[in-house]
Design an enzyme around this catalytic site. Structure first.
Site, PDB file in Angstrom:
ATOM      1  N   GLN A 129     -59.989  14.520 -26.569  1.00 18.34           N
ATOM      2  CA  GLN A 129     -59.414  14.087 -27.855  1.00 18.34           C
ATOM      3  C   GLN A 129     -60.518  13.945 -28.890  1.00 18.34           C
ATOM      4  O   GLN A 129     -60.257  13.670 -30.045  1.00 18.34           O
ATOM      5  CB  GLN A 129     -58.747  12.722 -27.679  1.00 18.34           C
ATOM      6  CG  GLN A 129     -57.601  12.732 -26.707  1.00 18.34           C
ATOM      7  CD  GLN A 129     -57.302  11.317 -26.204  1.00 18.34           C
ATOM      8  OE1 GLN A 129     -56.501  10.607 -26.781  1.00 18.34           O
ATOM      9  NE2 GLN A 129     -57.943  10.906 -25.130  1.00 18.34           N
ATOM     10  N   HIS A 159     -57.508  17.664 -30.482  1.00 17.91           N
ATOM     11  CA  HIS A 159     -57.475  17.113 -31.844  1.00 17.91           C
ATOM     12  C   HIS A 159     -58.425  17.852 -32.792  1.00 17.91           C
ATOM     13  O   HIS A 159     -58.641  17.398 -33.918  1.00 17.91           O
ATOM     14  CB  HIS A 159     -57.821  15.606 -31.825  1.00 17.91           C
ATOM     15  CG  HIS A 159     -56.766  14.765 -31.160  1.00 17.91           C
ATOM     16  ND1 HIS A 159     -56.975  13.476 -30.728  1.00 17.91           N
ATOM     17  CD2 HIS A 159     -55.462  15.045 -30.858  1.00 17.91           C
ATOM     18  CE1 HIS A 159     -55.852  12.998 -30.186  1.00 17.91           C
ATOM     19  NE2 HIS A 159     -54.930  13.938 -30.235  1.00 17.91           N
ATOM     20  N   CYS A 197     -62.486  26.610 -50.813  1.00 17.94           N
ATOM     21  CA  CYS A 197     -62.646  27.808 -49.990  1.00 17.94           C
ATOM     22  C   CYS A 197     -63.468  28.859 -50.738  1.00 17.94           C
ATOM     23  O   CYS A 197     -63.182  29.153 -51.912  1.00 17.94           O
ATOM     24  CB  CYS A 197     -61.249  28.347 -49.683  1.00 17.94           C
ATOM     25  SG  CYS A 197     -61.216  29.937 -48.869  1.00 17.94           S
ATOM     26  N   GLY A 234     -62.912   7.157 -20.640  1.00 19.03           N
ATOM     27  CA  GLY A 234     -63.184   6.727 -22.014  1.00 19.03           C
ATOM     28  C   GLY A 234     -62.032   6.873 -22.974  1.00 19.03           C
ATOM     29  O   GLY A 234     -62.253   7.118 -24.147  1.00 19.03           O
ATOM     30  N   THR A 235     -60.822   6.695 -22.472  1.00 16.23           N
ATOM     31  CA  THR A 235     -59.676   6.787 -23.396  1.00 16.23           C
ATOM     32  C   THR A 235     -58.667   5.687 -23.112  1.00 16.23           C
ATOM     33  O   THR A 235     -58.452   5.318 -21.948  1.00 16.23           O
ATOM     34  CB  THR A 235     -58.975   8.169 -23.320  1.00 16.23           C
ATOM     35  OG1 THR A 235     -57.855   8.156 -24.221  1.00 16.23           O
ATOM     36  CG2 THR A 235     -58.514   8.543 -21.941  1.00 16.23           C
ATOM     37  N   PRO A 254     -64.797   0.915 -18.846  1.00 17.72           N
ATOM     38  CA  PRO A 254     -65.254  -0.464 -18.614  1.00 17.72           C
ATOM     39  C   PRO A 254     -64.098  -1.460 -18.599  1.00 17.72           C
ATOM     40  O   PRO A 254     -64.231  -2.558 -18.071  1.00 17.72           O
ATOM     41  CB  PRO A 254     -66.175  -0.757 -19.807  1.00 17.72           C
ATOM     42  CG  PRO A 254     -66.402   0.528 -20.499  1.00 17.72           C
ATOM     43  CD  PRO A 254     -65.294   1.460 -20.118  1.00 17.72           C
TER      44      PRO A 254
HETATM   45  P1  OAD Z   1     -59.813   4.585 -28.186  1.00 18.74           P
HETATM   46  O1  OAD Z   1     -60.722   3.972 -29.174  1.00 18.74           O
HETATM   47  O2  OAD Z   1     -58.348   4.301 -28.293  1.00 18.74           O
HETATM   48  O3  OAD Z   1     -60.239   4.138 -26.713  1.00 18.74           O
HETATM   49  C1  OAD Z   1     -61.569   4.200 -26.280  1.00 18.74           C
HETATM   50  C2  OAD Z   1     -61.619   3.815 -24.809  1.00 18.74           C
HETATM   51  O4  OAD Z   1     -62.970   3.976 -24.387  1.00 18.74           O
HETATM   52  C3  OAD Z   1     -61.233   2.356 -24.514  1.00 18.74           C
HETATM   53  O5  OAD Z   1     -60.323   2.341 -23.423  1.00 18.74           O
HETATM   54  C4  OAD Z   1     -62.560   1.711 -24.124  1.00 18.74           C
HETATM   55  O6  OAD Z   1     -62.410   0.673 -23.152  1.00 18.74           O
HETATM   56  C5  OAD Z   1     -63.307   2.885 -23.549  1.00 18.74           C
HETATM   57  N1  OAD Z   1     -64.781   2.797 -23.575  1.00 18.74           N
HETATM   58  C6  OAD Z   1     -65.590   2.129 -24.424  1.00 18.74           C
HETATM   59  N2  OAD Z   1     -66.887   2.334 -24.101  1.00 18.74           N
HETATM   60  C7  OAD Z   1     -66.903   3.158 -23.023  1.00 18.74           C
HETATM   61  C8  OAD Z   1     -67.934   3.744 -22.219  1.00 18.74           C
HETATM   62  N3  OAD Z   1     -69.228   3.525 -22.453  1.00 18.74           N
HETATM   63  N4  OAD Z   1     -67.565   4.542 -21.195  1.00 18.74           N
HETATM   64  C9  OAD Z   1     -66.237   4.779 -20.927  1.00 18.74           C
HETATM   65  N5  OAD Z   1     -65.240   4.249 -21.644  1.00 18.74           N
HETATM   66  C10 OAD Z   1     -65.562   3.456 -22.692  1.00 18.74           C
HETATM   67  O7  OAD Z   1     -60.127   6.164 -28.192  1.00 18.74           O
HETATM   68  P2  OAD Z   1     -59.202   7.371 -27.701  1.00 18.74           P
HETATM   69  O8  OAD Z   1     -58.432   7.011 -26.500  1.00 18.74           O
HETATM   70  O9  OAD Z   1     -60.074   8.561 -27.664  1.00 18.74           O
HETATM   71  O10 OAD Z   1     -56.860  10.594 -32.727  1.00 18.74           O
HETATM   72  O11 OAD Z   1     -58.227   7.496 -28.941  1.00 18.74           O
HETATM   73  C11 OAD Z   1     -57.314   8.553 -28.968  1.00 18.74           C
HETATM   74  C12 OAD Z   1     -57.097   9.075 -30.349  1.00 18.74           C
HETATM   75  O12 OAD Z   1     -56.739   8.022 -31.235  1.00 18.74           O
HETATM   76  C13 OAD Z   1     -58.305   9.713 -31.023  1.00 18.74           C
HETATM   77  O13 OAD Z   1     -58.509  11.046 -30.649  1.00 18.74           O
HETATM   78  C14 OAD Z   1     -57.928   9.630 -32.473  1.00 18.74           C
HETATM   79  C15 OAD Z   1     -57.374   8.239 -32.498  1.00 18.74           C
HETATM   80  O14 OAD Z   1     -56.450   7.996 -33.504  1.00 18.74           O
HETATM   81  C16 OAD Z   1     -56.933  11.404 -33.787  1.00 18.74           C
HETATM   82  O15 OAD Z   1     -57.861  11.385 -34.565  1.00 18.74           O
HETATM   83  C17 OAD Z   1     -55.779  12.345 -33.939  1.00 18.74           C
END
Ligand code: OAD
Length: 255
Positions: free
Chosen positions: A106, A124, A155, A197-198, A224
């Site tokens: 993402q 994304h 453009c 990490g999501t 974490p």
């Molecule tokens: P989030 O900010 O929602 O979640 C980040 C995750 O990473 C959380 O569960 C944290 O606990 C975890 N995290 C933090 N530090 C970490 C580390 N060192 N190692 C592993 N995990 C860690 O981000 P996404 O799930 O990527 O969409 O968010 C999804 C989408 O929401 C993004 O792509 C964006 C946003 O709106 C668009 O831009 C369309």
């Protein structure tokens, strides 16, 4: 390294042939890029967070493209100097070792590709790439220019407004990438599915993990903090991606 994988999991990893990895902002956290949600996240501030989300919608892009570009410039500033971290490199190693591999991310920072990942579905898009809203031409501007942007660039071919080649809130996902996701992660389920990490809030991100778990394939979540996927996966490994993913990569068969 603080964490070590449970022995049973290391044994299972030693038998894996095909690998799917699903990543989110947490994988880039150790490169210094803030996540979206949670403490210190881009949407964390109660006022500014909502304003950022509003600026990053398809509707705002249509009525006030300069505002969307200022928000994109903000995201780009936090990523422009960032370099891949051990989590990104570990995913490259997984691809090198696996007989078949797919990475669904993402993240819009391009760090997986910069590290050397090849079969990437960046669902994304990428905030450092642009396309024309009138003639659809793709144009590459320098990363520094995007990071400093204050108004919608034009453009070179037709003079129309360029847009970031990224999916904004309220926009459709690119159909070709959705088709690849379905085929490479759901129709052909990899032996191992790692989600790292999501917060996995989007159904198309969580679905392949549930599919794999239901089919009895090896599933691992690395984070974490627990998420609503943690109970569904075979193994929830609590910790930072930069520490845990290299251990998973090392436990896979192959040199
Ligand atoms: P989030 O900010 O929602 O979640 C980040 C995750 O990473 C959380 O569960 C944290 O606990 C975890 N995290 C933090 N530090 C970490 C580390 N060192 N190692 C592993 N995990 C860690 O981000 P996404 O799930 O990527 O969409 O968010 C999804 C989408 O929401 C993004 O792509 C964006 C946003 O709106 C668009 O831009 C369309």
């Amino acid at each position: 390294m603080g964490n070590t994988l449970p022995e049973r999991l290391a044994d299972q990893l030693g038998r894996v042939d095909s690998v799917g990895v699903i990543t989110g902002a947490g994988v880039s956290a150790e490169s210094g890029i803030p996540t979206y949600r949670g403490k210190g996240g881009i949407y964390d501030d109660p006022d500014e967070g909502d304003r950022t989300v509003e600026a990053l919608t398809g509707t705002t892009l249509k009525i006030d493209p300069d505002r969307t570009w200022r928000a994109v410039g903000e995201l780009a500033r936090s990523a422009v100097q960032a370099r891949p971290n051990p989590a990104h490199h570990a995913i490259v190693e997984m691809e090198r070792k696996a007989n078949s591999f797919v990475l669904l991310t993402q993240n819009v920072d391009g760090l997986h590709q910069a590290a050397g990942s090849r079969n990437v579905i960046d669902i994304h898009g990428n905030i450092f790439e642009t396309r024309c809203m009138d003639c659809a031409a793709r144009e590459t501007l320098s990363r520094e220019r995007i990071a400093g942007i204050r108004q919608a660039p034009r453009c070179a071919a037709c003079g129309g407004p360029l847009r970031p080649d990224a999916v904004l809130f309220g926009e459709m996902l690119p159909a070709g990438k959705v088709a690849r996701l379905r085929s490479e992660l759901e129709q052909r389920i990899p032996d191992l599915v790692v989600v790292a990490g999501t917060s996995a809030l989007f159904p198309y991100i969580a679905a392949p993990v549930f599919h794999a778990a239901r089919a009895g394939h090896l599933t691992i979540e690395v984070n974490p903090e627990p998420t609503y996927l943690s109970e569904a996966v075979g193994h929830f490994v609590q910790g930072p991606a930069g520490e845990i993913l290299p251990q998973i990569a090392a436990a896979l068969p192959g040199a």
